[in-house]
Design an enzyme around this catalytic site. Sequence first.
Site, PDB file in Angstrom:
ATOM      1  N   CYS A 300       0.856  -1.426  -0.177  1.00 54.56           N
ATOM      2  CA  CYS A 300       0.201   0.102   0.611  1.00 54.56           C
ATOM      3  C   CYS A 300       1.386   1.553  -0.270  1.00 54.56           C
ATOM      4  O   CYS A 300       0.856   2.035  -0.562  1.00 54.56           O
ATOM      5  CB  CYS A 300      -0.868   0.272   1.472  1.00 54.56           C
ATOM      6  SG  CYS A 300      -0.509   0.433   2.677  1.00 54.56           S
ATOM      7  N   HIS A 348      -2.429   1.205   6.692  1.00 50.22           N
ATOM      8  CA  HIS A 348      -2.638   0.952   5.138  1.00 50.22           C
ATOM      9  C   HIS A 348      -3.597   2.497   4.958  1.00 50.22           C
ATOM     10  O   HIS A 348      -3.288   2.994   5.459  1.00 50.22           O
ATOM     11  CB  HIS A 348      -4.474   0.411   4.948  1.00 50.22           C
ATOM     12  CG  HIS A 348      -4.824   0.483   3.408  1.00 50.22           C
ATOM     13  ND1 HIS A 348      -3.681  -0.977   2.851  1.00 50.22           N
ATOM     14  CD2 HIS A 348      -5.779   0.291   3.430  1.00 50.22           C
ATOM     15  CE1 HIS A 348      -4.722  -1.352   1.755  1.00 50.22           C
ATOM     16  NE2 HIS A 348      -5.157  -0.232   2.258  1.00 50.22           N
ATOM     17  N   HIS A 360      -5.908   1.705  -4.022  1.00 51.57           N
ATOM     18  CA  HIS A 360      -4.908   1.468  -3.588  1.00 51.57           C
ATOM     19  C   HIS A 360      -4.866  -0.213  -3.523  1.00 51.57           C
ATOM     20  O   HIS A 360      -5.448  -0.775  -4.315  1.00 51.57           O
ATOM     21  CB  HIS A 360      -5.470   1.398  -1.988  1.00 51.57           C
ATOM     22  CG  HIS A 360      -6.951   0.603  -1.611  1.00 51.57           C
ATOM     23  ND1 HIS A 360      -6.632  -0.153  -0.053  1.00 51.57           N
ATOM     24  CD2 HIS A 360      -7.505  -0.184  -2.483  1.00 51.57           C
ATOM     25  CE1 HIS A 360      -8.177  -0.293  -0.320  1.00 51.57           C
ATOM     26  NE2 HIS A 360      -8.991  -0.581  -2.036  1.00 51.57           N
TER      27      HIS A 360
END
Length: 388
Positions: A300, A348, A360
Site C-alpha cells: 500500500c 494502510h 490502493h
Amino acid sequence: MASHRKSRPAGTRVPGIRTPALATAALTSVALLSQTADATPSTDGRPSLEEVEKKVDDLYRQAESATEKYNAAKEKTTKQRKQVDTLLDDVAKRAQKLNQEREQLGSFAAAQYRTGAAAPDTATFLLADSPQDYFDQTQLMGRLTSRQKTAVDDYFAEQSATMKKREEASRSLETLTRTQSDLQTAKSTVQRKLSSARELLSKLTAQEKARLAQIEKQKQEEAARKAAELAKQQAAAQAEAAAATQDSGSTSTSGTSTGTGTGTSDSSYATKAAKAISFARAQIGKPYVWGATGPGSYDCSGLTQAAWKAAGVTLPRTTYDQVNAGTTVSLTDAQPGDLIFFYDDISHVGIYIGNGMMIHAPKPGAYVREESIYYGGESIIHSVVRPA
C-alpha cells in the site's frame, strides 16, 4: 516539502473523523452475516463462517501491519549498512596510513641507532605496543629534528583517531545487527500470518466460499452507497465555499478561486495530484506484494510513494511516516490526490481520486484496484493528508 506541512504524532485523530474503539473491517461482514440463516453457530466443532472470515480479516490486517514494520526496518537497515560500510572504509584507510607513519617512525629510530644515539634496535620499536613509550624510554624525542617530531605527533593523533573510528564502527555494527534482527522478525511475522490465513481459507467448502463472495459483494455495495453520500457532502461543501468566495470577491477583481483555498494553490496541487493519480491508475491490476515498491507489484505505501514520486514529490517509505508528510484535512475537504489512512495503527493507505473512491493496493492475494474508501466500513478511516 511545502512550508505549510505540520507534523502530527502518529495515532492521533483528526477532528470530525469518527474513531470508535472497534475499528475492524470484519465488523461490517459480521453484521451482514447476522442477518442471514448462515450466521448460526457451527454444531460440528468447526468454526462458523463468520468466525473464519473475521479471523482471516484479522490475519491480513496483522500481516499488513507487520509489512509496514518490515518496510521501516528494511529502510533503516539500508541506511545503517551504508554508514557501516563508510566507517569500515575509513578505518581501513586510516590503518594503512597508520602503518606508513609507523614505518617512517621506525626509520627515524634506525637512523638514531646508526649514529649511535640509541642502543635499542628498530625491531624493538616496530614491535612495541606504544611507540610513545618507546620514544620516551630511549630518550629519542629529545634528539629528533623538528620534522621528525611533527611526524611523531601526527602518528599519535592518527592512532587516536583510528581507535575512535574503530569503536564507532563497532557500535554501528551492533546497531545494524539489532535492526537486521527486527527485519527478520517482521518478515517472519508476515509470512506466518499469511500462512495461517491461507490455511483457514483452504478448509472452506465450495459452498462456504460462495457465501463469502456474496458477503463481500454486499460489503462493496454498502461501501459504494457511502461513497456516493460523501461525494454529495463534498459537492455541497465546495458549492458553499465557491458561493462564499464569489460573495467576498464582489468587491474585488483580484481573481477567483475554485473549490476551497486560493485558485493558484489549488491549481498547483491539482496538477501534481493528476500526475500521481494517473500513475496509480496505470498500476491497477498489478499484485499486492508485501514490501514491494514497483514496478511489477506494490504494497500500500509503496504504491502511494511511487505515485507521488511520479508527480515530483518525495514521500517517506512507510505509512507511519507518510501520515506526517503533509497537511491534515477533514474527510469532507478531501481532494483527489490526498492520502487516506486507515486503522488505529495507521497500517494502510490509499490515494483519493474523488467521489468517495480511492486507488490502493488492498492486501495480500489482491491486486491494485479502484475502491470505495469505505471498503472496510467508516470506522476504520483514520485521517486524510495532503502531501503537497
